[in-house]
Each structure stands twice: as structure tokens, then as C-alpha cells.
Design an enzyme around this catalytic site. Structure first.
Site, PDB file in Angstrom:
ATOM      1  N   ASP A  42       0.814  -1.210   0.000  1.00  0.00           N
ATOM      2  CA  ASP A  42       0.000   0.000   0.000  1.00  0.00           C
ATOM      3  C   ASP A  42       0.851   1.266   0.000  1.00  0.00           C
ATOM      4  OD1 ASP A  42      -2.143   1.687   0.067  1.00  0.00           O
ATOM      5  OD2 ASP A  42      -2.619   1.359   2.157  1.00  0.00           O
ATOM      6  N   ASP A  77      -2.427   6.047  -5.960  1.00  0.00           N
ATOM      7  CA  ASP A  77      -2.563   5.124  -4.844  1.00  0.00           C
ATOM      8  C   ASP A  77      -2.691   3.690  -5.338  1.00  0.00           C
ATOM      9  OD1 ASP A  77      -3.000   4.176  -2.238  1.00  0.00           O
ATOM     10  OD2 ASP A  77      -5.167   4.461  -2.411  1.00  0.00           O
TER      11      ASP A  77
END
Length: 556
Positions: free
Chosen positions: A210, A433
Site C-alpha cells: 500500500d 494510490d
């Protein structure tokens, strides 16, 4: 207000889907020979991320005093061999590549429901990120149990480590770590997973990757309250390289503590941490050091293991959330605790990844590369745009980029400039992201983009009844679809053009939908991982820029 709108949107998506599922017969469409890459969305109401250092104002990242070191697999502490030293002072021409493998689908998941799951998960994640930005900008670092106590707010002291920052990698620094990433599609996840070996002797764990968070953590024994994972929990007692960070250690200031905070009295008292990931997901445990072992690929193609010592991570004893079988999380954010930041003294200030198409063969893997990739840097179609924000007007975990406008079929859309601005209060702005699946643009940008596509797409039947994705088209009998071009125009003049399979999803053999959704005005806009597929994405922190090059990622 924005948070209320987010909650309403999530509820609206669920309700709309329930109504439309009754009225719409998706079997009425005929099959076609479309060349558009298809994707079937699995179920995924996943977690949402908040940076590990949200409750501190730290920028601690010293590698000389508290940094990581790397040793080759031949370097055994038991035998006392020295081995190769991968320090910044003695760089080696090593290649380290992580592969992200696909897992075959065991059960077919109904596409419509899975798209809803993805959308709900993404919207909840965006809400969480937005909340975290606002709280950070408002200096909301008071106790979560005593937010109304002004005295605590005034007395809260920010921690500034009395150490020098990480030294920049030398120009000739060319060490490289290349790892394999695993798509979470078969697990009902929109994220990517990386295999990591933790402890001594090393044991295998699968961690979610992430770029929107910076704390590395894993479920640990004793697991007092933990979610289900594939394989056994990590047991620090079975590792000779595990070392607790005490509450007196300066590094303890890098993490937020549980409420109420426990007084630090004993010399060997552990450093507790608490991290909230939005929704109901969180992790609580002890902050510690451990050796992470990764598979690397040398320049001649040889595979071997390297040991990264003294990696700061969270040993979680209380964890909750939907992490789809993963053992924990590997953060790649800009914060000092992320795996990428902790490896800067070894591989320099850059990392990159290349995500293959989700429907590619299961033997094909995505790649994560730490260090300079000369092949990528020499790519003729590599483009760059600058990261924006900085300490004064953004949270240090996220990778913000500046958008000027959007182009559809060669036309620059008339979107108000303020739509893209990152406000002083922390609202707005655009981030790239890896943890968000689809791409989201704040209003009114999304509505303008959607209307532009609907205006320019001719010759296809518009299909209603598939919320939240709009517009959707019947492409039955169409061998080769002709859809408008799409690109992002950045504020520094850079342009990012996308292939049609990165912004249209083939939900069914004869149904395609725009893979872009909206967020409320003043909320975050996010370039998700679906739109990044088959692009080699470079995060160059030394020059503060994002690189992107179209590439068949299966060949990287």
C-alpha cells in the site's frame, strides 16, 4: 459535511444496486468479439488506510543510527561469516525484483455485486484518507478518548528526532531490489500482495502492499484478537532476530500510542502502538525491530535471498478488519516508517512497480523494484510529473500530483481550476494510490468527464441499470470498439494518455462501463491501480517526481 456526503454515497450505491438488480436482466445482451480486456470484480469491502505517523509531526528517517542493513543469504550469523555488505557506503550492483503473481479464480463471482463491493470499499477508503488529511492539517493530535480537552491540545508536543536525515544515495549507487507481487483478485481484493520472509529463521508471510500508508505490521503471537489469515501467526519467541523497541527509545515517538497512553517507567518497557485504518479496521501491538528476507534477482538473472536487518514494524496483538487472508501490511508511503523509506540507505530514493492486467495468465506476475531501474529510465516513452504538496499543505504519507485538466478525445474539458486545488485545510488534491482500485475524481470534474464521454460516444446502445458505473454500453456484435481517448493533463505540462482498457471495464461479454467514479466536492481525487495497469510507475523521491511509461508488465 464532506463525510456526511460520503456516507450518503455509500448508502446510495448499495440501495441503487438492490433496486437495479431486480429490474435489469443482464442476460438479455448478446456475446461479442470485443478486444477490450475484461475484468470480473470479486467481492471486496476492504480496509481503509491512515498513515502510521498521523499522530506525530515526525520526519525521522536516519539510517546511520537506526537504519536497516542488508546481508546476502550466504551471510550467516551462526557461522560468523561477513558476506556482502549492502550499505550506502559500499553500494553493490545487485538487482532486487519482487513479483506479484496471480491466483486462479476458484469460484466465479457475480460481476455486478463485486463492482458494488469495490465501489463501497473505495469510497470508504477515500473518506478515511480525507478525514486523516483534515485531522492532520488541523493538528488534531489529542487523545482519541479526550478530544474535547483543550488543555491536552495545547500541551501536546511534537517530536523532532535529534538525528540527521538519511544521506542521499551516491550518483553511482545502483543496487536494486526486485520483488514479485501477487494480485488479490482471487481473494476478493483490489490490492496486491507481496511475499516476505520475516524473522530468523525466516518464515513466509503474505503482506498487502500500500502506497497510501507507511507502517509495516504483521499479526503476532499472542494474537489476542486477530482476523483470519492464511498460515500461522508470527511468533516473536521463535525468532532470534526479534527485538522490542522500548518506550524510552526515540523511535517510539514515530508511532501513535493506544488510549489512554501508558506511562513509560520501566527501562525495558515495550513501545505500544495503535493505528486506525478507517471503518472498523485497526491494529494494536508492540513496535519492534526484525529481519525481513526477500528474494532478489541479480543482473545476470540469478535468484537469491537477501536479509534486511533492523526493519521497524508493528507486532500486532489486536487486529481487526477485512484483509483477505493477508498476514499484515507493507507500507510504501512517503513517511519515515514505510518499507520504501527504510530501504533508502540501501537502494537509494526510488522504487517502481509494473502491474499486469488482472485477467492475464496466473503464471504472469507484476513487479516491484527498489532502486534505480536503468532500463526504465532509458525508455523512450517515459514521462514525468512533479509531486506537489509538501510539508506545509499535505500529509507526508501520500503521493500528491497536480492536475490541470482532463482530455477526452483530444478536447481539454472545462473543469474549474479550484476542483484540483489542495486547500490549506487539507481538502482536495489528487494522489496516486496502489490501494484504491478504480479512479475517482472530485465533483464537478467527474460529472463533466462522464457527460463528455456520453456526448462523444456514438453508435452504441446506452444501457441503464448498472450503478454505480455510468455510462455503460451494449457492444454486442462489435468486433473492435471505438471509444474516445482519455488523458490527464498535469499542471506542469506533462500528459498521461491511457489505453481504453484502463478506463473502460468489460463487465460482461457485451457490456462495457466507464471505470471512473466521483467523490464529493473538496474531497480527494485518486488515480487507482486499475488505471495504472501495464504502466511502469516510478516514484523518484530524490527528484520529487512521478514517472510513468507504457509497458507490457509481463515482460518486466
Amino acid at each position: 459535511m464532506v463525510l456526511k456526503v460520503f456516507s450518503f454515497l455509500i448508502l446510495l450505491v448499495i440501495c441503487s444496486f438492490a433496486v437495479e438488480a431486480i429490474n435489469h436482466n443482464h442476460n438479455s445482451l448478446k456475446k461479442n468479439g470485443s478486444s477490450l480486456a475484461a475484468i470480473k470484480f470479486p467481492q471486496h469491502p476492504s480496509f481503509n488506510v491512515v498513515s502510521s505517523s498521523e499522530d506525530t509531526d515526525c520526519s525521522f528517517s536516519n539510517s546511520d543510527k537506526f537504519g536497516t542493513t542488508m546481508k546476502s543469504s550466504e551471510e550467516s550469523d551462526d557461522k560468523g561469516q561477513k558476506g556482502d555488505d549492502f550499505s550506502a557506503e559500499n553500494p553493490q550492483n545487485q538487482s532486487v525484483k519482487f513479483h506479484l503473481k496471480h491466483i486462479s479464480m476458484k469460484n466465479e463471482i457475480e460481476p455486478k455485486k463485486s463492482v458494488i463491493d469495490y465501489s463501497i470499499r473505495d469510497l470508504t477508503r477515500i473518506q478515511t484518507l480525507h478525514t486523516r488529511v483534515i485531522e492532520k492539517k488541523n493538528q488534531n493530535t489529542i487523545s482519541r478518548l479526550q478530544k474535547s480537552t483543550k488543555k491536552q491540545t495545547n500541551s501536546k508536543q511534537s517530536y523532532k528526532p535529534a538525528v540527521s536525515p538519511v544521506a542521499a544515495a551516491s550518483p553511482e549507487y545502483s543496487s536494486q531490489l526486485v520483488a514479485t507481487l501477487e494480485s488479490g483478485v482471487s481473494l476478493g481484493s483490489g490490492e496486491y500482495f507481496m511475499d516476505v520472509f520475516i524473522g530468523t529463521p525466516p518464515k513466509h508471510y503474505s503482506l498487502i502492499l500500500d502506497t497510501g500508508s507507511d507502517l509495516n505490521w504483521i499479526q503476532c503471537v499472542p494474537c489476542i484478537a486477530c482476523f483470519e489469515q492464511s498460515g500461522p501467526y508470527y511468533d516473536p519467541k521463535e525468532s532470534s532476530s526479534f527485538e522490542n523497541i522500548t518506550c524510552h527509545d526515540p523511535r517510539c515517538k514515530l508511532v501513535s500510542s493506544p488510549d489512554p497512553p501508558k506511562p513509560c517507567k520501566d527501562e525495558n518497557q515495550t513501545c505500544p502502538y495503535f493505528y486506525w485504518y478507517g471503518d472498523s479496521s485497526n491494529t494494536t501491538g508492540d513496535f519492534a525491530l526484525e529481519t525481513f528476507t526477500v528474494n532478489l534477482t541479480t543482473p545476470n538473472g540469478k535468484s537469491e535471498q537477501k536479509h534486511v536487518e533492523n526493519v521497524m514494524f508493528g507486532c500486532g496483538h489486536w487486529n481487526r478488519g477485512l484483509f483477505h487472508g493477508a498476514a499484515g501490511l507493507l507500507g510504501l508511503g512517503r513517511g519515515p516508517l514505510s518499507f520504501a523509506s527504510q530501504l533508502q540507505s540501501i537502494y537509494g530514493h526510488s522504487f517502481s512497480y509494473c502491474l499486469v492486467d488482472r485477467n492475464s495468465d496466473t503464471s504472469v506476475s507484476s513487479k516491484l523494484i527498489f532502486g534505480e531501474d536503468k532500463e526504465l529510465l532509458s525508455h523512450p516513452n517515459l514521462n514525468f510529473t512533479s509531486f506537489v504538496g509538501g510539508e506545509e499543505n499535505s500529509v507526508d504519507t501520500f503521493y500528491y500530483v497536480g492536475i490541470k485538466s482532463i482530455m477526452v478525445d483530444g478536447e481539454v474539458l472545462k473543469i474549474p481550476e479550484e476542483t484540483w486545488h489542495l486547500s490549506k485545510e487539507g481538502g482536495g488534491g489528487t494522489i496516486i494510490d496502489s490501494g484504491t482500485t478504480l479512479t475517482y475524481f472530485a465533483e464537478p470534474a467527474y460529472e463533466i468527464i462522464k457527460e463528455a464521454f456520453m456526448k462523444k460516444i456514438k453508435g452504441y446502445e446506452l444501457v441503464e441499470g448498472f450503478p454505480p458505473l455510468k455510462p455503460c454500453y451494449n457492444v454486442s456484435g462489435i468486433e473492435k470498439m471505438e471509444l474516445p481517448d482519455f488523458g490527464i493533463l498535469f499542471s506542469d505540462g506533462a500528459m498521461w494518455d491511457f489505453p481504453v482498457e484502463n478506463y473502460f471495464i468489460q463487465i460482461e461479454p457485451d457490456l462495457v462501463c466507464l471505470a471512473i467514479l466521483g467523490t464529493p466536492k473538496s474531497a480527494l481525487s485518486i488515480i487507482g491501480n486499475y488505471q495504472q495497469q501495464n504502466f511502469h510507475i516510478l516514484y523518484d523521491m530524490k527528484k520529487s517526481r512521478l514517472g510513468y511509461a507504457p509497458m507490457k508488465c509481463a515482460d518486466v
